[in-house]
Design a protein around this motif. Sequence first.
Motif, short mmCIF file in Angstrom:
data_model
loop_
_atom_site.label_atom_id
_atom_site.label_comp_id
_atom_site.label_asym_id
_atom_site.label_seq_id
_atom_site.Cartn_x
_atom_site.Cartn_y
_atom_site.Cartn_z
N UNK A 196 -6.56 6.91 -21.23
CA UNK A 196 -5.14 7.22 -20.18
C UNK A 196 -5.50 7.31 -18.65
N UNK A 197 -4.74 6.84 -17.44
CA UNK A 197 -4.74 6.64 -16.05
C UNK A 197 -3.60 7.50 -15.45
N UNK A 198 -3.74 8.45 -14.52
CA UNK A 198 -2.83 8.58 -13.87
C UNK A 198 -3.60 8.43 -11.73
N UNK A 199 -2.61 7.49 -11.33
CA UNK A 199 -2.89 8.18 -9.72
C UNK A 199 -1.89 8.11 -8.95
N UNK A 200 -1.95 9.14 -7.99
CA UNK A 200 -0.92 9.71 -6.97
C UNK A 200 -1.54 9.44 -6.15
N UNK A 201 -0.04 9.91 -4.93
CA UNK A 201 -0.83 10.00 -3.80
C UNK A 201 -0.16 10.83 -2.93
N UNK A 202 -1.52 12.05 -3.34
CA UNK A 202 -0.94 13.53 -2.56
C UNK A 202 -2.67 14.02 -3.46
N UNK A 203 -3.06 14.28 -2.42
CA UNK A 203 -4.33 15.39 -3.11
C UNK A 203 -3.95 16.54 -4.18
N UNK A 204 -4.13 16.49 -5.66
CA UNK A 204 -3.55 17.57 -6.43
C UNK A 204 -4.66 18.96 -5.81
N UNK B 178 2.35 19.08 1.62
CA UNK B 178 3.29 19.51 2.23
C UNK B 178 4.42 18.53 2.07
N UNK B 179 4.01 17.18 2.42
CA UNK B 179 5.13 16.53 2.37
C UNK B 179 4.65 15.37 3.48
N UNK B 180 3.86 15.62 4.53
CA UNK B 180 3.92 14.78 5.75
C UNK B 180 2.48 13.90 5.20
N UNK B 181 2.93 13.18 6.21
CA UNK B 181 2.37 11.62 6.07
C UNK B 181 0.55 11.21 6.38
N UNK B 182 0.01 11.27 5.65
CA UNK B 182 -1.45 11.10 6.47
C UNK B 182 -1.37 9.83 7.42
N UNK B 183 -2.41 9.58 8.20
CA UNK B 183 -2.99 8.28 9.15
C UNK B 183 -3.24 7.63 8.51
N UNK B 184 -3.28 6.41 8.27
CA UNK B 184 -4.43 4.99 7.09
C UNK B 184 -5.56 5.18 7.89
N UNK C 221 -9.17 12.44 -2.76
CA UNK C 221 -9.95 12.24 -1.28
C UNK C 221 -7.97 12.09 -0.72
N UNK C 222 -7.96 12.50 0.96
CA UNK C 222 -6.66 13.26 1.99
C UNK C 222 -6.01 11.69 1.05
N UNK C 223 -4.97 12.85 0.64
CA UNK C 223 -3.84 11.78 0.44
C UNK C 223 -4.19 11.31 -1.32
N UNK C 224 -5.00 11.74 -1.47
CA UNK C 224 -4.60 10.21 -2.73
C UNK C 224 -5.46 11.67 -4.02
N UNK C 225 -5.09 11.02 -4.99
CA UNK C 225 -5.98 11.29 -6.19
C UNK C 225 -5.96 10.84 -8.05
N UNK C 226 -6.54 10.96 -8.68
CA UNK C 226 -6.77 9.59 -9.31
C UNK C 226 -7.30 10.60 -10.91
N UNK D 159 0.51 -1.61 -0.23
CA UNK D 159 -0.47 0.13 0.08
C UNK D 159 0.98 1.40 0.29
N UNK D 160 0.53 2.60 -0.49
CA UNK D 160 0.68 3.70 -0.44
C UNK D 160 0.47 4.13 0.52
N UNK D 161 1.67 4.40 1.00
CA UNK D 161 1.09 6.05 1.96
C UNK D 161 1.19 7.54 1.84
N UNK D 162 -0.51 7.88 2.44
CA UNK D 162 -1.47 9.33 1.70
C UNK D 162 -0.42 10.13 2.57
N UNK D 163 0.10 11.16 1.46
CA UNK D 163 0.67 12.38 2.22
C UNK D 163 -0.33 13.72 1.63
#
Length: 395
Positions: free
Chosen positions: A363-371, A256-262, A346-351, A249-253
């Motif tokens: 096209x598909x794009x997924x990242x572990x931060x909220x854009x 600013x770079x701070x990790x979020x709690x699951x 979502x918090x710490x996630x964008x797609x 699992x990816x960690x959500x951020x």
Amino acid sequence: MKCFPALVLLLGVPLLGTAQAPSPDSLTTQLSRLASASGLPGFGVAVVNSTGILYEHSFGYANRQTRQPYSAGTIQNVGSVSKTFIGVALLKAVEQGLFTLDTPINEVLPFAVHHPRAPAQPITIRQLATHTSGIIDREAAYRKAYVPRTAATAALDSAERHALAQWQLAAFLRDYLSPKGRTFRPANFSPDAPGTAYHYSNIGAALAAYLIELKSGLSFAEYTRRYIFEPLKMHDSGWLYEPRRANRYALNYKPGGQPLCPYSLLTYPDGGLLTTPHDLGLYLAEILRGAAGQPSLLLTHASFQTMLGPQFAAAAPPRNLHPKEPNSGIFWAIRRNGQIGHTGSDPGASSFMFYNPQTGIGKVFITNVALDENEALTKQFGAIWQLLDTLPAAK
């Protein structure tokens, strides 16, 4: 699960010059440069057509602290892209004769739901699927659907986790929509009668998934596993956290770079899909097959036409539509430029997941931060998204 009113504007805007189309290796090099210069923790991309995945690659980190690379097999939540799976599941349920899209929801529900300002007017499944039911997300109540992922919950076995999720979904919806519910308020509904105005609704989407549970006798998680994930060999996709895959699992951020709690989501069908860039590429390729009228493992051609076709009459659309998305399929957005798909946040996630019916490319794009919380990240995504169009096979 927010939609992307600002980011959606970028999807059809050219951000790059007309450079010579790169080879896949060259594309990877260019994407690597963009990734290194960006504030994105990690991301995965895929370009597909009806034959399958043409290109996929991942960049950066699923977990910056442990230096775990983000890969095509990294699992993370994708927000409201999840709603497209409700769309597929609804059409599968229609094929199975469980209901029609125009079935009033009160013919299925064990508790009655009436719009307080139009109590005699039925709410239909189609209205849920096009965000015109009048059900809205009252923030004070909806934010309580996000709950921390606890050690106690993670320790449950798979059957117990699924049973708990099924009970929580039903309880949340009853509390919110039934006049006897603890969180029911007239403000849970818009001032507009059902079918007259567009109001994006996560809770309405979760309710559509709940109807499938009631008629099929299966949890939504099991229904989608049986009729979507297994046929497409989406082996790394599901709705609930699995401790055996903890290192995937990816960690959500935060931006600013701070990790979020699951966290988990009580109304999980509206945006809680946990999947990978590779699996989402397989899914979009299958959607393209069905959209092109080719034999599909998911639905009939008629069902694909309904799901992906415009639901609003051009002469009498509902009020409040976004000008960049003037029509809707069944939980699939239809953009003014003709592209069809969905965004997720979502918090710490964008797609982002879209395809062009004219070119047959998706096209598909997924990242572990909220854009949508950061303008710089938004622009960085835009450059990456547009660069994917330069793949020679995507021309």
